[in-house]
Design a protein around this motif. Structure first.
Motif, PDB file in Angstrom:
ATOM      1  N   SER A   6       0.855  -1.144  -0.011  1.00 11.37           N
ATOM      2  CA  SER A   6      -0.020  -0.065   0.080  1.00 11.37           C
ATOM      3  C   SER A   6       0.806   1.341   0.119  1.00 11.37           C
ATOM      4  N   ARG A   7       1.728   1.317  -1.048  1.00 13.61           N
ATOM      5  CA  ARG A   7       2.581   2.465  -1.175  1.00 13.61           C
ATOM      6  C   ARG A   7       1.573   3.610  -1.761  1.00 13.61           C
ATOM      7  N   GLN A   8       1.447   4.884  -1.157  1.00  9.04           N
ATOM      8  CA  GLN A   8       0.603   5.820  -1.568  1.00  9.04           C
ATOM      9  C   GLN A   8       1.053   7.216  -1.302  1.00  9.04           C
ATOM     10  N   PRO A   9       0.687   8.126  -2.303  1.00 11.56           N
ATOM     11  CA  PRO A   9       1.102   9.467  -1.988  1.00 11.56           C
ATOM     12  C   PRO A   9       0.381  10.140  -0.900  1.00 11.56           C
ATOM     13  N   VAL A  21      -2.504  21.877   9.660  1.00 10.74           N
ATOM     14  CA  VAL A  21      -2.559  20.932   8.565  1.00 10.74           C
ATOM     15  C   VAL A  21      -2.247  19.596   8.894  1.00 10.74           C
ATOM     16  N   MET A  22      -2.413  18.541   8.228  1.00 11.10           N
ATOM     17  CA  MET A  22      -2.098  17.105   8.637  1.00 11.10           C
ATOM     18  C   MET A  22      -1.854  16.448   7.465  1.00 11.10           C
ATOM     19  N   LEU A  23      -0.870  15.510   7.446  1.00  6.78           N
ATOM     20  CA  LEU A  23      -0.292  14.692   6.410  1.00  6.78           C
ATOM     21  C   LEU A  23      -1.145  13.379   6.368  1.00  6.78           C
ATOM     22  N   LEU A  24      -1.718  12.954   5.254  1.00 12.71           N
ATOM     23  CA  LEU A  24      -2.484  11.752   5.417  1.00 12.71           C
ATOM     24  C   LEU A  24      -2.347  11.087   4.164  1.00 12.71           C
ATOM     25  N   CYS A  25      -2.078   9.685   4.063  1.00 15.12           N
ATOM     26  CA  CYS A  25      -1.999   8.887   2.838  1.00 15.12           C
ATOM     27  C   CYS A  25      -3.536   9.268   2.096  1.00 15.12           C
ATOM     28  N   ARG A  26      -3.474   8.805   0.749  1.00 13.75           N
ATOM     29  CA  ARG A  26      -4.544   9.038  -0.009  1.00 13.75           C
ATOM     30  C   ARG A  26      -5.850   8.113   0.299  1.00 13.75           C
ATOM     31  N   TYR A  67      -8.720  18.193   1.097  1.00 11.43           N
ATOM     32  CA  TYR A  67      -7.511  17.266   0.883  1.00 11.43           C
ATOM     33  C   TYR A  67      -6.809  17.658  -0.419  1.00 11.43           C
ATOM     34  N   VAL A  68      -5.429  17.923  -0.205  1.00 10.06           N
ATOM     35  CA  VAL A  68      -4.806  18.318  -1.414  1.00 10.06           C
ATOM     36  C   VAL A  68      -3.567  17.692  -1.730  1.00 10.06           C
ATOM     37  N   PRO A  69      -3.372  17.142  -2.671  1.00 13.31           N
ATOM     38  CA  PRO A  69      -2.051  16.308  -3.183  1.00 13.31           C
ATOM     39  C   PRO A  69      -0.779  16.883  -2.805  1.00 13.31           C
ATOM     40  N   VAL A  70       0.262  16.308  -2.264  1.00 13.91           N
ATOM     41  CA  VAL A  70       1.476  17.200  -2.067  1.00 13.91           C
ATOM     42  C   VAL A  70       2.444  16.504  -2.525  1.00 13.91           C
ATOM     43  N   THR A  71       3.577  17.063  -3.350  1.00 13.12           N
ATOM     44  CA  THR A  71       4.567  16.288  -3.896  1.00 13.12           C
ATOM     45  C   THR A  71       5.764  16.539  -3.166  1.00 13.12           C
TER      46      THR A  71
END
Length: 303
Positions: free
Chosen positions: A165-168, A243-248, A261-265
């Protein structure tokens, strides 16, 4: 022979060390109090020193007895585990398997659990949610047999099995936060806003991985409040406390109207790993790890 130790003597000593009472020790062993005394004397003769001091008022371990207890407990547990593993191998994989899970139990993983139960109908699984702030504690406390946790895992006593489950990452932000209007964010922008972190007892290295203290270029990330559960974190995000980091998959599962929820690169993907205690490994755990590995070989995208 002086060096030959009987398992019954060791069991008697371990129980006496808990009870500190010859009568209660005898009750637990279903023997007389005199038999307990006999077993302890025999063990002391084999060891070559007194392990227990006994008076009319109390029973206590000698310094030698305390040292012997510290060495004996893990060794005795290892012997019991070896016997149980042999029994499990002889009768096939059966009995309960307690699986801890951190994050979201995806359909692919549930399918793996079902496949495992199909292979081993004598084994009953139970899935338990793990606290965000305590990913390894349930394993150490023997509340689960194996666990799916967010990486990294750097615990010396834990075995890391299949990784999946590798996820951005995505950033969860209040609808009132400037990030809420963005379609994508760069990891360097985390330096502009407090980041909600994970509270103890999760180890420092693991907490830093879930809420980095610096951007990839080295810029410091402001620290926000720390939380023990995901729901606490999302509530603080909705209140615009950070803000908080979460997997997709987690973002999609825990969708809220007041959170964007905004994608982060620019960050490494999150990943889950199957872990278990090396000193508690058994046939059920090995069979389940094999089932996960087989499923990943067919479909690396299991999540």
């Amino acid at each position: 022979m002086r060096g030959t130790v009987e398992i019954r003597e060791l069991e008697c000593f371990l129980i006496l060390a808990e009870e500190l009472h010859f009568g209660r020790t005898g009750e637990r062993l279903y023997v007389s109090q005199g038999r307990v005394s006999q077993l302890i004397r025999s063990l002391e003769q084999r060891v070559g020193g007194r392990l227990v001091d006994r008076t009319s008022r109390r029973v206590r371990l000698t310094p030698l007895g305390r040292d012997f207890l510290d060495d004996l407990r893990p060794a005795y547990a290892a012997v019991c585990d070896a016997v149980e593993n042999a029994r499990a191998a002889a009768r096939g994989v059966s009995g309960p398997l307690r699986i801890g899970f951190q994050g979201v139990v995806g359909y692919g993983f549930i399918d793996v659990v079902g496949e495992f139960e199909g292979r081993h109908p004598g084994c009953v699984t139970r899935i338990t949610e793990l606290p965000l702030a305590d990913p390894f504690g349930p394993l150490y406390r023997d509340e689960v047999d194996t666990a799916v946790v967010l990486l990294p895992v750097e615990e010396p006593t834990l075995v890391l099995g299949p990784v999946f489950s590798r996820q951005p990452y995505q950033v969860a932000a209040s609808r009132r936060h400037p990030f809420a209007t963005r379609t994508v964010l760069d990891a360097e922008e985390l330096a502009t806003t407090p980041l909600v972190g994970v509270a103890a007892p999760a180890p420092d290295y693991w907490r830093a991985a879930q809420a980095p203290t610096h951007t990839p270029s080295g810029a410091p990330v402001p620290r926000g409040p720390t939380v023990g559960t995901l729901q606490e974190g999302l509530s603080l995000v909705a209140a615009n406390r950070g803000v908080m980091l979460l997997c997709r998959p987690t973002s999609e599962y825990h969708h809220r109207q007041d959170v964007a929820y905004v994608p982060v690169t620019g960050l490494p993907d999150s990943a889950l790993g199957l872990v278990w205690r090396g000193d508690r490994e058994n046939a059920r755990v090995r069979a389940f790890a094999a089932a996960v590995a087989d499923a990943l070989a067919r479909d690396p995208g299991i999540g």
